[in-house]
Write a protein that holds these residues in place. Structure first.
Motif, PDB file in Angstrom:
ATOM      1  N   GLN A  91      68.129  21.518 127.972  1.00 47.34           N
ATOM      2  CA  GLN A  91      69.509  21.383 127.247  1.00 47.34           C
ATOM      3  C   GLN A  91      69.237  21.349 125.694  1.00 47.34           C
ATOM      4  N   GLY A  92      69.160  22.495 125.248  1.00 51.79           N
ATOM      5  CA  GLY A  92      68.679  22.534 123.670  1.00 51.79           C
ATOM      6  C   GLY A  92      67.016  22.593 123.559  1.00 51.79           C
ATOM      7  N   ALA A  93      66.526  22.726 124.803  1.00 50.80           N
ATOM      8  CA  ALA A  93      65.212  22.689 124.831  1.00 50.80           C
ATOM      9  C   ALA A  93      64.163  21.841 123.915  1.00 50.80           C
ATOM     10  N   ARG A  94      64.695  20.592 123.865  1.00 45.72           N
ATOM     11  CA  ARG A  94      64.236  19.489 123.308  1.00 45.72           C
ATOM     12  C   ARG A  94      63.243  18.532 123.855  1.00 45.72           C
ATOM     13  N   VAL A  95      62.934  17.640 123.417  1.00 42.73           N
ATOM     14  CA  VAL A  95      61.980  16.539 123.953  1.00 42.73           C
ATOM     15  C   VAL A  95      62.889  15.357 124.354  1.00 42.73           C
ATOM     16  N   SER A  96      62.993  14.959 125.533  1.00 45.45           N
ATOM     17  CA  SER A  96      63.797  13.785 126.127  1.00 45.45           C
ATOM     18  C   SER A  96      63.017  12.730 126.253  1.00 45.45           C
ATOM     19  N   SER A  97      61.608  12.517 126.312  1.00 43.24           N
ATOM     20  CA  SER A  97      60.817  11.383 126.509  1.00 43.24           C
ATOM     21  C   SER A  97      59.299  11.607 125.862  1.00 43.24           C
ATOM     22  N   VAL A  98      58.752  10.893 125.650  1.00 41.87           N
ATOM     23  CA  VAL A  98      57.100  10.682 125.158  1.00 41.87           C
ATOM     24  C   VAL A  98      56.478   9.508 125.636  1.00 41.87           C
ATOM     25  N   TRP A  99      55.811   9.600 126.640  1.00 45.65           N
ATOM     26  CA  TRP A  99      55.130   8.195 127.108  1.00 45.65           C
ATOM     27  C   TRP A  99      53.776   8.295 126.620  1.00 45.65           C
ATOM     28  N   LEU A 100      53.084   7.229 126.151  1.00 49.09           N
ATOM     29  CA  LEU A 100      51.639   6.965 126.055  1.00 49.09           C
ATOM     30  C   LEU A 100      51.101   6.286 127.234  1.00 49.09           C
ATOM     31  N   LEU A 101      50.279   7.004 127.874  1.00 51.31           N
ATOM     32  CA  LEU A 101      49.702   6.492 128.855  1.00 51.31           C
ATOM     33  C   LEU A 101      48.781   5.376 129.071  1.00 51.31           C
ATOM     34  N   GLU A 102      48.103   5.316 127.735  1.00 50.39           N
ATOM     35  CA  GLU A 102      46.997   4.328 127.709  1.00 50.39           C
ATOM     36  C   GLU A 102      47.548   2.910 126.969  1.00 50.39           C
ATOM     37  N   TYR A 103      48.826   2.947 126.561  1.00 54.11           N
ATOM     38  CA  TYR A 103      49.530   1.683 126.159  1.00 54.11           C
ATOM     39  C   TYR A 103      50.790   1.148 126.845  1.00 54.11           C
ATOM     40  N   ARG A 104      50.792   0.010 126.822  1.00 53.27           N
ATOM     41  CA  ARG A 104      51.884  -0.884 127.576  1.00 53.27           C
ATOM     42  C   ARG A 104      52.990  -1.116 126.747  1.00 53.27           C
ATOM     43  N   ASP A 105      54.205  -0.987 127.217  1.00 48.74           N
ATOM     44  CA  ASP A 105      55.414  -1.277 126.233  1.00 48.74           C
ATOM     45  C   ASP A 105      55.702  -2.588 125.963  1.00 48.74           C
ATOM     46  N   ARG A 106      55.155  -3.575 126.959  1.00 49.01           N
ATOM     47  CA  ARG A 106      55.301  -4.993 126.958  1.00 49.01           C
ATOM     48  C   ARG A 106      54.350  -5.806 127.409  1.00 49.01           C
ATOM     49  N   VAL A 107      54.412  -7.084 127.259  1.00 45.73           N
ATOM     50  CA  VAL A 107      53.643  -8.071 127.973  1.00 45.73           C
ATOM     51  C   VAL A 107      54.033  -8.563 129.201  1.00 45.73           C
ATOM     52  N   GLY A 108      53.244  -8.355 130.327  1.00 47.71           N
ATOM     53  CA  GLY A 108      53.799  -8.660 131.740  1.00 47.71           C
ATOM     54  C   GLY A 108      53.419  -7.645 132.770  1.00 47.71           C
ATOM     55  N   GLU A 109      53.817  -8.184 133.968  1.00 47.59           N
ATOM     56  CA  GLU A 109      53.279  -7.301 135.261  1.00 47.59           C
ATOM     57  C   GLU A 109      54.238  -6.011 135.419  1.00 47.59           C
TER      58      GLU A 109
END
Length: 571
Positions: A91-109
């Motif tokens: 849909q619009g050939a756009r980017v919907s998500s970018v995940w950085l595999l080596e970094y966590r988004d928060r503290v916790g399990e």
């Protein structure tokens, strides 16, 4: 005569308030649906070339048309390398998500990888090609014509127009490349504009994955134009109070533009044009706490039977000098924190913290304490001399007051008597007037540099210290009472400031004492939202300063402490 400590306190307060105002993020406004984006006013790894002016893009013959299937539903494509996972939508050939595999988004399990795309309704890296026949290409369904582990190509055809978008990740790391082409097989020429759009939306203030210092950014000739995304659609604080609160407007940045994108305290999403001398930029609001950045090219005529392409170098990752420079050195401007004069100190502190973590003890909180002790030892001779001078200055304050009363009508006589008093007491006049400021002023560059080092060092992100301090890059999370966070470190820092001021000799002026007390209270409130790592430094530094001041106060004063002082002022 104004006390030197009072002058120093005011100077430091002004500097710290300036640092606080320009670096602490503002809270977001309540959310609502995103409006339509405003329109414009007008595969090897490695950086794109820049420098000398380049001609307009070359026009190539159009390849034979291939019939396109009828598309009824958007599809998604996931690309991945060792550091990135990127999801694109047809849909619009756009980017919907970018995940950085080596970094966590928060503290916790329950932590997952960092997600750079925050405006879910729009995604990011959307391409606007202009009005007329090309306008529909922005949100149309694209055909996926090729796909691999690290690349995908999308195609849209309508009448005599064909638009292709190819997205390709580098073999490793955080770089990527985007190419967009427009082929004209119609009966008349078209004028694509090529406006690459980044969207960013501030997450709620209490969200564990909220980006700190989330900003729109455009780099033009070594100058960074920034707009904070939080509250970007609201009038400024003073306008809200005194009126004139019209809706904020966007800002255009003229060519040349080196790169544009969205960054935060630790992460960057940016695009570099292949020809920066033609590229311009735009940044502004599109909704509540939601902003838009455009990387623009001027309209370019594509006649019948010809096609044109634009290529962009992309960076999607952490703000690390080596990592950013590996994609394109021009992006290092986003990593450099603090004012130019303080950056060498910032870099030195970052290296010292990492070294202590890797070679001494794997705890950045302990590293901050060791660095604080090292700074105190390095500045000890100067602070010791200044504290001693200030003590003597405080001891002769009653005699100075007598002289001022006695010779208040004769400035020349007062000056001569004051110089005589300094000489008898063994006090350097320069030290007497300014020596008390030096212990505070000499620490100010180091404190500012360490502040920026703690703000910019991604190693400190989610780095635990001990007990309840589990993230040195963020404010403490001790407990909350009726929604009010209780944070011991700012309270301890304020209390230690107050104790240190009580131990510092002054003229005895009660107004000055009261002013210094209120200064401690103001600093406590001002620092309440600061990272716990910075508060740890300040608190430990205050404790060391209290110990040093206590030792200075126990020693005898000036050379005539028990003699001439008791004799009063000479006639």
């Amino acid at each position: 005569m104004r006390d030197p400590v009072q002058i120093a306190a005011i100077a430091i307060a002004v500097v710290l308030m300036a640092v606080w105002y320009f670096t602490v993020p503002r809270g977001p406004a309540p959310g609502r649906e995103l409006p339509v984006a405003p329109r414009g006013e007008s595969p090897a790894d490695g950086p794109l070339t820049s420098g000398a002016p380049r001609p307009v893009p070359a026009l190539a013959p159009v390849e034979p048309a291939v019939p396109s299937p009828v598309l009824t539903q958007a599809k998604r494509v996931v690309l991945e390398n060792d550091a990135l996972r990127v999801e694109l939508t047809s849909q619009g050939a756009r980017v919907s998500s970018v995940w950085l595999l080596e970094y966590r988004d928060r503290v916790g399990e329950d932590a997952g990888p960092v997600e750079l795309v925050t405006a879910a309704g729009h995604g990011t890296l959307q391409m606007f090609l202009g009005r007329g026949e090309l306008e529909a290409s922005a949100n149309a369904l694209y055909q996926i014509v090729s796909q691999g582990k690290r690349h995908a190509t999308f195609r849209w055809t309508e009448g005599g127009l064909r638009v292709e978008r190819r997205f390709e990740l580098d073999r490793s790391g955080y770089g990527a490349r985007l190419s967009v082409s427009v082929a004209n097989q119609g009966q008349a020429s078209v004028e694509p504009t090529f406006e690459l759009a980044f969207y960013g939306r501030e997450r709620p203030a209490d969200a564990p994955d909220r980006f700190q210092n989330y900003q729109l950014v455009v780099s033009s000739e070594d100058d960074l134009e920034r707009k904070a995304i939080g509250g970007i659609d609201s009038p400024g604080f003073l306008k809200q109070i005194f009126g004139g609160g019209e809706a904020p407007q966007g800002a255009s940045v003229p060519a040349p533009v080196e790169w544009a994108g969205i960054d935060s305290q630790y992460f960057l999403l940016a695009a570099l044009p292949e020809n920066e001398r033609e590229a311009s930029g735009y940044l502004g609001p599109v909704g509540p706490s939601t902003g838009l950045v455009l990387l623009r090219y001027p309209a370019f005529q594509v006649p019948q039977g010809r096609q044109v392409a634009r290529v962009y170098r992309l960076y999607l990752g952490p703000k690390l000098n080596e990592t950013v420079a590996a994609v394109d050195p021009r992006l290092e401007a986003a990593v450099n924190v603090g004012w130019r004069w303080v950056r060498p100190l910032v870099r030195g502190f970052e290296m010292a913290l990492v070294w202590s973590h890797d070679h001494l003890i794997a705890n950045y909180g302990v590293g901050i304490i060791l660095l604080t002790i090292l700074l105190r030892v390095a500045t000890f001779p100067l602070t010791q001399k200044s504290m001693t001078s200030m003590k003597r200055f405080g001891q002769i304050a009653p005699l100075m007051k007598e002289l001022q009363e006695k010779h208040k009508g004769d400035k020349e006589k007062l000056s001569a008597e004051m110089m005589s008093l300094y000489k008898r007491e063994g006090i350097n006049p320069v030290s007497a007037m300014g020596g008390g400021c030096l212990p505070m002023l000499i620490q100010m560059p180091f404190m500012i540099a360490l502040y920026f080092a703690l703000q910019g060092s991604i190693e400190l992100r989610h780095a635990p210290f001990m007990f309840w301090i589990q993230d040195l890059s963020a404010p403490e999370n001790f407990l909350s009472i009726a929604g009010l966070p209780i944070r011991p470190l700012p309270l301890l820092m304020g209390g230690s400031m107050l104790l240190q001021q009580r131990l510092t000799p002054t003229t005895g002026d009660p107004q000055q004492r009261q002013m210094m007390m209120w200064m401690s209270v103001i600093f406590t409130f001002m620092f309440y939202q600061f990272p716990s790592g910075l508060l740890l430094y300040w608190f430990v530094s205050n404790l060391l300063g209290i110990g040093q001041q206590y030792l200075v106060n126990r020693r005898p004063g000036g050379k005539n402490a028990e003699g001439k002082r008791s004799g009063g002022v000479r006639a």
